[in-house]
Design a protein around this motif. Sequence first.
Motif, PDB file in Angstrom:
ATOM      1  N   TYR A 133       0.854  -1.084   0.033  1.00 20.08           N
ATOM      2  CA  TYR A 133       0.101  -0.047  -0.034  1.00 20.08           C
ATOM      3  C   TYR A 133       0.802   1.145  -0.172  1.00 20.08           C
ATOM      4  O   TYR A 133       1.838   1.252   0.479  1.00 20.08           O
ATOM      5  N   SER A 192      -5.469   8.255   2.278  1.00 23.06           N
ATOM      6  CA  SER A 192      -5.831   7.062   2.748  1.00 23.06           C
ATOM      7  C   SER A 192      -4.754   6.250   2.180  1.00 23.06           C
ATOM      8  O   SER A 192      -3.917   6.706   1.665  1.00 23.06           O
ATOM      9  N   PHE A 205      -0.465  -5.057   9.241  1.00 17.40           N
ATOM     10  CA  PHE A 205       0.424  -4.005   8.433  1.00 17.40           C
ATOM     11  C   PHE A 205       1.771  -3.948   9.313  1.00 17.40           C
ATOM     12  O   PHE A 205       1.721  -4.239  10.354  1.00 17.40           O
ATOM     13  N   TYR A 258     -17.488  -7.063   5.164  1.00 19.39           N
ATOM     14  CA  TYR A 258     -16.866  -6.783   6.339  1.00 19.39           C
ATOM     15  C   TYR A 258     -16.275  -5.472   6.355  1.00 19.39           C
ATOM     16  O   TYR A 258     -15.815  -4.819   5.378  1.00 19.39           O
ATOM     17  N   TYR A 269      -9.580   0.690  11.549  1.00 16.52           N
ATOM     18  CA  TYR A 269      -8.211   0.680  11.944  1.00 16.52           C
ATOM     19  C   TYR A 269      -7.731   1.845  12.762  1.00 16.52           C
ATOM     20  O   TYR A 269      -8.260   2.859  12.374  1.00 16.52           O
ATOM     21  N   PRO A 305      -1.059   0.658  10.661  1.00 14.64           N
ATOM     22  CA  PRO A 305      -2.537   0.352  11.047  1.00 14.64           C
ATOM     23  C   PRO A 305      -2.826  -0.703  11.752  1.00 14.64           C
ATOM     24  O   PRO A 305      -2.137  -1.853  11.495  1.00 14.64           O
ATOM     25  N   LEU A 359      -5.868  -3.295  13.437  1.00 15.77           N
ATOM     26  CA  LEU A 359      -7.228  -3.370  13.595  1.00 15.77           C
ATOM     27  C   LEU A 359      -7.870  -3.027  15.223  1.00 15.77           C
ATOM     28  O   LEU A 359      -7.333  -3.745  16.010  1.00 15.77           O
ATOM     29  N   PHE A 402      -9.072   4.720  10.502  1.00 17.13           N
ATOM     30  CA  PHE A 402      -9.661   4.480   8.997  1.00 17.13           C
ATOM     31  C   PHE A 402     -10.777   3.422   9.287  1.00 17.13           C
ATOM     32  O   PHE A 402     -10.609   2.525   9.763  1.00 17.13           O
ATOM     33  N   SER A 428     -14.348  -4.503   3.034  1.00 19.22           N
ATOM     34  CA  SER A 428     -13.802  -5.557   2.136  1.00 19.22           C
ATOM     35  C   SER A 428     -14.725  -6.357   1.286  1.00 19.22           C
ATOM     36  O   SER A 428     -15.908  -6.570   2.025  1.00 19.22           O
ATOM     37  N   GLY A 448     -11.189 -12.378  -6.297  1.00 19.98           N
ATOM     38  CA  GLY A 448     -10.301 -13.214  -6.757  1.00 19.98           C
ATOM     39  C   GLY A 448      -9.726 -14.278  -5.978  1.00 19.98           C
ATOM     40  O   GLY A 448      -8.366 -14.628  -5.955  1.00 19.98           O
ATOM     41  N   TYR A 495      -9.191 -13.472  -2.557  1.00 23.19           N
ATOM     42  CA  TYR A 495      -8.951 -12.896  -1.393  1.00 23.19           C
ATOM     43  C   TYR A 495      -9.678 -11.730  -0.986  1.00 23.19           C
ATOM     44  O   TYR A 495     -10.315 -11.330  -1.846  1.00 23.19           O
ATOM     45  N   GLN A 496      -9.491 -11.304   0.289  1.00 16.89           N
ATOM     46  CA  GLN A 496     -10.213  -9.959   0.441  1.00 16.89           C
ATOM     47  C   GLN A 496      -9.586  -8.735   0.226  1.00 16.89           C
ATOM     48  O   GLN A 496      -8.440  -8.599   0.601  1.00 16.89           O
ATOM     49  N   LYS A 497     -10.098  -8.007  -0.753  1.00 15.13           N
ATOM     50  CA  LYS A 497      -9.700  -6.793  -0.786  1.00 15.13           C
ATOM     51  C   LYS A 497     -10.341  -5.695  -0.290  1.00 15.13           C
ATOM     52  O   LYS A 497     -11.340  -5.503   0.092  1.00 15.13           O
ATOM     53  N   VAL A 498      -9.306  -4.849   0.600  1.00 15.59           N
ATOM     54  CA  VAL A 498      -9.726  -4.026   1.495  1.00 15.59           C
ATOM     55  C   VAL A 498      -9.579  -2.503   0.880  1.00 15.59           C
ATOM     56  O   VAL A 498      -8.699  -2.115   0.232  1.00 15.59           O
ATOM     57  N   PHE A 512      -9.985   1.449   1.952  1.00 19.14           N
ATOM     58  CA  PHE A 512     -10.069   2.255   3.055  1.00 19.14           C
ATOM     59  C   PHE A 512     -10.666   3.726   2.671  1.00 19.14           C
ATOM     60  O   PHE A 512     -10.807   4.320   1.786  1.00 19.14           O
ATOM     61  N   GLY A 513     -11.262   4.280   3.953  1.00 18.00           N
ATOM     62  CA  GLY A 513     -11.640   5.733   3.935  1.00 18.00           C
ATOM     63  C   GLY A 513     -10.473   6.439   4.002  1.00 18.00           C
ATOM     64  O   GLY A 513      -9.351   6.030   4.240  1.00 18.00           O
TER      65      GLY A 513
END
Lengths: 111, 114
Positions: free
Chosen positions: A35, A42, A102, B32, B36, B44, B46, B89, B93, B97, B99-102, B104-105
């Motif tokens: 990222y 963000s 992360f 989901y 963060y 970040p 959780l 944040f 998600s 494909g 996996y979990q694509k996240v 963010f705000g």
Amino acid sequence: SAVISQKPSRDICQRGTSLTIQCQVDSQVTMMFWYRQQPGQSLTLIATANQGSEATYESGFVIDKFPISRPNLTFSTLTVSNMSPEDSSIYLCSVYRGKAFFGQGTRLTVV
Amino acid sequence: QQQVKQSPQSLIVQKGGISIINCAYENTAFDYFPWYQQFPGKGPALLIAIRPDVSEKKEGRFTISFNKSAKQFSLHIMDSQPGDSATYFCAASSNSGGYQKVTFGIGTKLQVIP
């Protein structure tokens, strides 16, 4: 859980040079994520790295600028190539294990 | 296009007060919704998360309220403390494909003043 170590934690680089950021995870993971967090912005996904295959890049990011290596299931590198001041950001490595974990990030300043 | 909209971008709250951060999403495939917390110089971490089949989740002083029909969710920090000062944040998600694509705000910088 997952423990992620990133190196370097920060660097100041001259424009036109390249920096390679390393990410080490404490156990094997299928996918690793890179990222970018620009100042006051963000987190934006750069690419997803699978072991043994080419990374998948998000819109706006290209392999020539951000080459990624994934030599094994616990390690990845991200290179920021031919840097300009606009590349000054925090770069974060992440893995997903039920939730996203992360690294502490690499704060890059390009002068 | 910002898929997860977060407000406010900065927030100052007195110690003991309630901090409220709001988020809205557009993609109904999101399944989901984590929050963060990020301290300076750290990645970040959780804080709390919710799935869309639940309208509220509470963990200690932190509560997520979720409104599926409005596609909105919020974080409430009760009895805010100076140690809560951080950037928060919201995220959403979905499976992409395998996996979990996240997503963010933009983040909210919270400052809790004594």
